[in-house]
Write a protein that holds these residues in place. Structure first.
Motif, PDB file in Angstrom:
ATOM      1  N   THR A 153       0.841  -1.077  -0.156  1.00  0.00           N
ATOM      2  CA  THR A 153      -0.127  -0.104   0.005  1.00  0.00           C
ATOM      3  C   THR A 153       0.647   1.250   0.051  1.00  0.00           C
ATOM      4  O   THR A 153       1.929   1.232   0.370  1.00  0.00           O
ATOM      5  N   ILE A 154       0.238   2.504  -0.407  1.00  0.00           N
ATOM      6  CA  ILE A 154       0.956   3.556  -0.556  1.00  0.00           C
ATOM      7  C   ILE A 154       1.722   3.978   1.062  1.00  0.00           C
ATOM      8  O   ILE A 154       2.493   4.403   1.320  1.00  0.00           O
ATOM      9  N   LYS A 155       0.492   3.673   1.826  1.00  0.00           N
ATOM     10  CA  LYS A 155       0.999   3.943   3.415  1.00  0.00           C
ATOM     11  C   LYS A 155       2.095   3.148   3.690  1.00  0.00           C
ATOM     12  O   LYS A 155       2.906   3.551   4.556  1.00  0.00           O
ATOM     13  N   GLY A 156       2.102   1.772   3.526  1.00  0.00           N
ATOM     14  CA  GLY A 156       3.095   0.954   3.906  1.00  0.00           C
ATOM     15  C   GLY A 156       4.392   1.370   3.346  1.00  0.00           C
ATOM     16  O   GLY A 156       5.427   1.104   3.892  1.00  0.00           O
ATOM     17  N   LEU A 157       4.507   1.487   1.924  1.00  0.00           N
ATOM     18  CA  LEU A 157       5.649   2.187   1.273  1.00  0.00           C
ATOM     19  C   LEU A 157       6.207   3.383   1.918  1.00  0.00           C
ATOM     20  O   LEU A 157       7.348   3.310   2.257  1.00  0.00           O
ATOM     21  N   LYS A 158       5.426   4.154   2.383  1.00  0.00           N
ATOM     22  CA  LYS A 158       5.941   5.538   2.865  1.00  0.00           C
ATOM     23  C   LYS A 158       6.525   5.324   4.391  1.00  0.00           C
ATOM     24  O   LYS A 158       7.652   5.847   4.698  1.00  0.00           O
ATOM     25  N   ALA A 159       5.933   4.369   4.970  1.00  0.00           N
ATOM     26  CA  ALA A 159       6.565   4.002   6.302  1.00  0.00           C
ATOM     27  C   ALA A 159       8.004   3.213   6.288  1.00  0.00           C
ATOM     28  O   ALA A 159       8.757   3.309   6.599  1.00  0.00           O
ATOM     29  N   LEU A 160       7.751   2.165   5.097  1.00  0.00           N
ATOM     30  CA  LEU A 160       9.351   1.649   4.980  1.00  0.00           C
ATOM     31  C   LEU A 160      10.410   2.536   4.476  1.00  0.00           C
ATOM     32  O   LEU A 160      11.381   2.545   4.939  1.00  0.00           O
ATOM     33  N   LEU A 196      11.880  -4.655  -2.297  1.00  0.00           N
ATOM     34  CA  LEU A 196      11.262  -3.660  -1.464  1.00  0.00           C
ATOM     35  C   LEU A 196      12.119  -3.226  -0.747  1.00  0.00           C
ATOM     36  O   LEU A 196      12.219  -1.665  -0.374  1.00  0.00           O
ATOM     37  N   LEU A 197      13.270  -3.651  -0.697  1.00  0.00           N
ATOM     38  CA  LEU A 197      14.569  -3.162   0.209  1.00  0.00           C
ATOM     39  C   LEU A 197      15.278  -2.015  -0.378  1.00  0.00           C
ATOM     40  O   LEU A 197      15.923  -1.331   0.396  1.00  0.00           O
TER      41      LEU A 197
END
Length: 265
Positions: free
Chosen positions: A26-33, A50-51
């Protein structure tokens, strides 16, 4: 989630990485990452692409060889040092994610956390099959479950009992026991050897593979394909719709069906 919003969030975020395709986070998950200082990820399942989203200086730990205590130690040390932590799980963390025990350990330490959901493998598999899992007059129930293996299943949730409903069933962590799966499904009395079944290996990954058949032949087809892990099994009459068409259409777009956003006329 902007940098400032992340600063105001709990120090630990459990993030669903999605089923495999790195663009399905998700966009939110990506920004948190992207904002994390420390990431603990399921290396055997999460797409390593993703890393590449980690900011310079961020540290990643593969949780595959770690124990629960070691995972918690990494997170607690990072939080004590004022760092932001992301615990990156495959799919959605709430489905076979083993996050409850991690959250309980963080509770005991007084460390706050939040969960960012993700796309689970069942939905990625349905997308790969181009298949709706709920169809009028066919199945309005989707069951996410697994067959009993090394991890026990409660007696009331034995697969043959669930199979008695005849609903759409999505089985995780079971493809290595296909013959047992078929035996249990047929024992429920609702499915027959002609009930359609599909196995989607590595749903949404670039090397995704799909095997389709019936309960009579799906185990043999899966064995011949050499699929023994990281696969989702879907069973149910909804799978016939792709070849036979939908007999009963949804009322949602029926011109004669009134609802709050569309009156008759």
């Amino acid at each position: 989630m902007t940098e400032s919003k992340f600063n105001n969030s709990p120090p630990v975020l459990f993030v669903g990485a999605g089923p495999g395709d790195p663009e399905l986070i998700t966009i939110k998950g990506l920004k948190a990452l992207q904002a994390a200082d420390v990431v603990v990820y399921a290396g055997s399942l999460v797409n390593p692409a993703l890393l590449s989203e980690l900011k310079p200086g961020a540290v990643a730990h593969d949780s595959a060889p770690l124990t629960l205590e070691e995972v918690i130690a990494i997170m607690s040390r990072a939080v004590a040092a004022g760092m932001r932590v992301v615990r990156l799980h495959t799919g959605d963390p709430s489905v076979y994610g083993a996050i409850q025990e991690q959250m309980e350990a963080l509770d005991a330490l007084g460390i706050s956390y939040a969960v960012i959901p993700g796309v689970t493998a069942a939905f990625a598999a349905a997308a790969g099959l181009r298949q709706e899992l709920t169809l009028p007059e066919v199945s309005q129930t989707v069951i996410l479950t697994r067959v009993e293996g090394r991890t026990p299943v409660p007696e009331k949730e034995q697969l043959r009992r669930i199979a008695a409903l005849g609903a759409t069933v999505c089985l995780y962590l079971s493809v290595s026991m296909m013959e047992k799966v078929v035996e249990e499904l047929l024992a429920g009395g609702s499915y027959t050897p002609s009930t359609p079944a599909a196995v989607v290996s590595r749903a949404s990954w670039e090397d995704e593979r799909i095997v389709e058949g019936t309960l009579a032949d799906i185990a043999g087809k899966v064995s011949a394909a050499g699929i023994s892990r990281q696969a989702l099994i879907i069973v149910g009459e909804v799978l016939k719709a792709r070849s036979e068409g939908v007999a009963e259409k949804s009322k949602l777009y029926d011109r004669n069906f009134e609802h709050g956003y569309r009156g008759r006329g």
